[in-house]
Design a protein around this motif. Structure first.
Motif, PDB file in Angstrom:
ATOM      1  N   PRO A 205      -4.408   5.292  -2.765  1.00  0.00           N
ATOM      2  CA  PRO A 205      -5.135   5.388  -1.493  1.00  0.00           C
ATOM      3  C   PRO A 205      -4.375   6.247  -0.491  1.00  0.00           C
ATOM      4  O   PRO A 205      -3.136   6.249  -0.474  1.00  0.00           O
ATOM      5  CB  PRO A 205      -5.200   3.925  -1.017  1.00  0.00           C
ATOM      6  CG  PRO A 205      -5.053   3.110  -2.255  1.00  0.00           C
ATOM      7  CD  PRO A 205      -4.128   3.894  -3.153  1.00  0.00           C
ATOM      8  N   ARG A 206      -5.100   6.968   0.314  1.00  0.00           N
ATOM      9  CA  ARG A 206      -4.471   7.892   1.270  1.00  0.00           C
ATOM     10  C   ARG A 206      -3.444   7.187   2.154  1.00  0.00           C
ATOM     11  O   ARG A 206      -2.346   7.708   2.386  1.00  0.00           O
ATOM     12  CB  ARG A 206      -5.558   8.537   2.128  1.00  0.00           C
ATOM     13  CG  ARG A 206      -5.015   9.423   3.230  1.00  0.00           C
ATOM     14  CD  ARG A 206      -6.152   9.995   4.046  1.00  0.00           C
ATOM     15  NE  ARG A 206      -5.673  10.503   5.310  1.00  0.00           N
ATOM     16  CZ  ARG A 206      -6.466  10.951   6.284  1.00  0.00           C
ATOM     17  NH1 ARG A 206      -7.770  10.962   6.110  1.00  0.00           N
ATOM     18  NH2 ARG A 206      -5.966  11.401   7.414  1.00  0.00           N
ATOM     19  N   ARG A 207      -3.777   6.011   2.639  1.00  0.00           N
ATOM     20  CA  ARG A 207      -2.864   5.263   3.514  1.00  0.00           C
ATOM     21  C   ARG A 207      -1.545   4.965   2.802  1.00  0.00           C
ATOM     22  O   ARG A 207      -0.465   5.117   3.381  1.00  0.00           O
ATOM     23  CB  ARG A 207      -3.544   3.953   3.941  1.00  0.00           C
ATOM     24  CG  ARG A 207      -2.640   2.969   4.661  1.00  0.00           C
ATOM     25  CD  ARG A 207      -3.416   1.707   5.023  1.00  0.00           C
ATOM     26  NE  ARG A 207      -4.005   1.091   3.839  1.00  0.00           N
ATOM     27  CZ  ARG A 207      -3.348   0.225   3.056  1.00  0.00           C
ATOM     28  NH1 ARG A 207      -2.103  -0.105   3.319  1.00  0.00           N
ATOM     29  NH2 ARG A 207      -3.957  -0.317   2.019  1.00  0.00           N
ATOM     30  N   ILE A 208      -1.630   4.586   1.541  1.00  0.00           N
ATOM     31  CA  ILE A 208      -0.431   4.272   0.762  1.00  0.00           C
ATOM     32  C   ILE A 208       0.351   5.549   0.475  1.00  0.00           C
ATOM     33  O   ILE A 208       1.585   5.576   0.537  1.00  0.00           O
ATOM     34  CB  ILE A 208      -0.799   3.571  -0.560  1.00  0.00           C
ATOM     35  CG1 ILE A 208      -1.517   2.247  -0.274  1.00  0.00           C
ATOM     36  CG2 ILE A 208       0.437   3.333  -1.406  1.00  0.00           C
ATOM     37  CD1 ILE A 208      -0.665   1.230   0.445  1.00  0.00           C
ATOM     38  N   ARG A 209      -0.377   6.620   0.173  1.00  0.00           N
ATOM     39  CA  ARG A 209       0.292   7.895  -0.127  1.00  0.00           C
ATOM     40  C   ARG A 209       1.133   8.360   1.054  1.00  0.00           C
ATOM     41  O   ARG A 209       2.265   8.814   0.896  1.00  0.00           O
ATOM     42  CB  ARG A 209      -0.733   8.959  -0.500  1.00  0.00           C
ATOM     43  CG  ARG A 209      -0.095  10.292  -0.907  1.00  0.00           C
ATOM     44  CD  ARG A 209      -1.106  11.395  -1.108  1.00  0.00           C
ATOM     45  NE  ARG A 209      -2.105  11.029  -2.087  1.00  0.00           N
ATOM     46  CZ  ARG A 209      -3.389  10.845  -1.820  1.00  0.00           C
ATOM     47  NH1 ARG A 209      -3.816  10.992  -0.566  1.00  0.00           N
ATOM     48  NH2 ARG A 209      -4.233  10.525  -2.759  1.00  0.00           N
ATOM     49  N   GLU A 210       0.565   8.249   2.267  1.00  0.00           N
ATOM     50  CA  GLU A 210       1.278   8.684   3.460  1.00  0.00           C
ATOM     51  C   GLU A 210       2.538   7.843   3.680  1.00  0.00           C
ATOM     52  O   GLU A 210       3.611   8.380   3.993  1.00  0.00           O
ATOM     53  CB  GLU A 210       0.362   8.584   4.677  1.00  0.00           C
ATOM     54  CG  GLU A 210      -0.770   9.600   4.668  1.00  0.00           C
ATOM     55  CD  GLU A 210      -1.725   9.416   5.831  1.00  0.00           C
ATOM     56  OE1 GLU A 210      -1.615   8.381   6.535  1.00  0.00           O
ATOM     57  OE2 GLU A 210      -2.580  10.291   6.041  1.00  0.00           O
ATOM     58  N   THR A 211       2.418   6.538   3.507  1.00  0.00           N
ATOM     59  CA  THR A 211       3.568   5.657   3.694  1.00  0.00           C
ATOM     60  C   THR A 211       4.614   5.895   2.617  1.00  0.00           C
ATOM     61  O   THR A 211       5.823   5.915   2.894  1.00  0.00           O
ATOM     62  CB  THR A 211       3.138   4.181   3.670  1.00  0.00           C
ATOM     63  OG1 THR A 211       2.143   3.958   4.672  1.00  0.00           O
ATOM     64  CG2 THR A 211       4.319   3.254   3.937  1.00  0.00           C
ATOM     65  N   GLN A 237       0.440  17.182   5.761  1.00  0.00           N
ATOM     66  CA  GLN A 237      -0.392  16.069   6.203  1.00  0.00           C
ATOM     67  C   GLN A 237      -1.758  16.550   6.681  1.00  0.00           C
ATOM     68  O   GLN A 237      -2.779  15.918   6.420  1.00  0.00           O
ATOM     69  CB  GLN A 237       0.329  15.304   7.313  1.00  0.00           C
ATOM     70  CG  GLN A 237       1.574  14.569   6.844  1.00  0.00           C
ATOM     71  CD  GLN A 237       2.428  14.017   7.981  1.00  0.00           C
ATOM     72  OE1 GLN A 237       2.401  14.558   9.094  1.00  0.00           O
ATOM     73  NE2 GLN A 237       3.180  12.982   7.716  1.00  0.00           N
ATOM     74  N   GLU A 241      -5.589  15.662   5.201  1.00  0.00           N
ATOM     75  CA  GLU A 241      -6.603  15.068   6.068  1.00  0.00           C
ATOM     76  C   GLU A 241      -7.956  15.737   5.878  1.00  0.00           C
ATOM     77  O   GLU A 241      -8.977  15.147   6.177  1.00  0.00           O
ATOM     78  CB  GLU A 241      -6.169  15.178   7.523  1.00  0.00           C
ATOM     79  CG  GLU A 241      -5.056  14.215   7.897  1.00  0.00           C
ATOM     80  CD  GLU A 241      -4.626  14.386   9.343  1.00  0.00           C
ATOM     81  OE1 GLU A 241      -5.239  15.224  10.049  1.00  0.00           O
ATOM     82  OE2 GLU A 241      -3.693  13.688   9.784  1.00  0.00           O
TER      83      GLU A 241
END
Length: 241
Positions: A205-211, A237, A241
């Motif tokens: 998931p994008r949120r997990i990838r960023e973290t 980043q 997006e």
């Protein structure tokens, strides 16, 4: 001494009116700087555009140990990428990874195992067709093995936290902020089980990838005091997006 070697371009800066100084990670001599003359002239056989971040080159160089910047007799872009320069997701990751490599590879000595890892990874990346956004995560994870701080992920992932300071998965939440939570740790441990040809099957998931990327950079920062700001991170980043 005249010598031939393979290389991976890490950075390029303008020098004078028509030349450049290229920082290249070579298979035979490690990281070196080379002055490449006249590549910014219209009639030049070698163009600066063929020396972009992470491009693969073959070069013939005049090696002199007392010289900080070596001179080249010949340089050519080979093998030539088929997709990376023309795919915005791939080319942006290449620029980001080139900056990371530039800031972490400092040795002027041969390290053929790391060179071969980087080269083979890039050639595979060039032909990847799906789930491209996870390549840089896997690359940074695997690169730690060659840089000397490979993480220990042998504990059961879904019941633990990855402690960045200790470099290992622990069965409790650390008291300091340098750790991955359980969810991120689970994906981090998944990276440890994959082979390069399996990256395309990984969905994060994008949120997990960023973290996960944020924590990987923190992990690198613990081992490289002068890593500093990664300027290409913001562009990476924005592309995702």
């Amino acid at each position: 001494m005249l010598a031939s070697t393979e290389g991976i371009v890490l950075r390029l800066i303008k020098y004078g009116e028509s030349s450049v100084i290229a920082t290249i990670f070579t298979r035979e001599f490690g990281r070196q700087s080379f002055i490449i003359n006249s590549v910014r002239k219209k009639k030049s056989k070698t163009k600066a555009g063929f020396l972009q971040p992470l491009f693969l080159v073959d070069l013939v160089t005049y090696q002199k140990q007392s010289r900080e910047v070596q001179r080249t007799k010949e340089i050519k872009n080979t093998p030539v990428y088929q997709n990376i320069p023309f795919d915005i997701v791939k080319s942006t990751q290449a620029v980001f990874l080139a900056e990371m490599l530039y800031k972490t590879i400092n040795e002027e000595e041969s390290y053929p195992e790391m060179f071969d890892f980087i080269k083979n990874a890039l050639l595979l990346f060039d032909f990847m067709e799906k789930n491209l956004a996870n390549f840089h995560l896997y690359f940074l994870y695997r690169l730690t093995e060659y840089l000397g701080f490979f993480p220990d992920t042998t504990r059961q992932a879904f019941e633990n936290w990855f402690d960045l300071k200790k470099g290992t998965v622990v069965p409790y939440e650390p008291s300091h902020p340098l750790f991955m939570n359980k969810e991120v740790t689970a994906y981090f441990c998944t990276l440890s089980t994959l082979k390069f040809h399996e990256i395309a099957e990984l969905k994060i998931p994008r949120r997990i990838r960023e973290t996960l990327l944020e924590k990987l950079i923190e992990y690198y920062n613990l081992h490289f005091e002068h890593l500093g700001e990664i300027k290409s991170l913001k562009v990476l980043q924005e592309v995702f997006e």
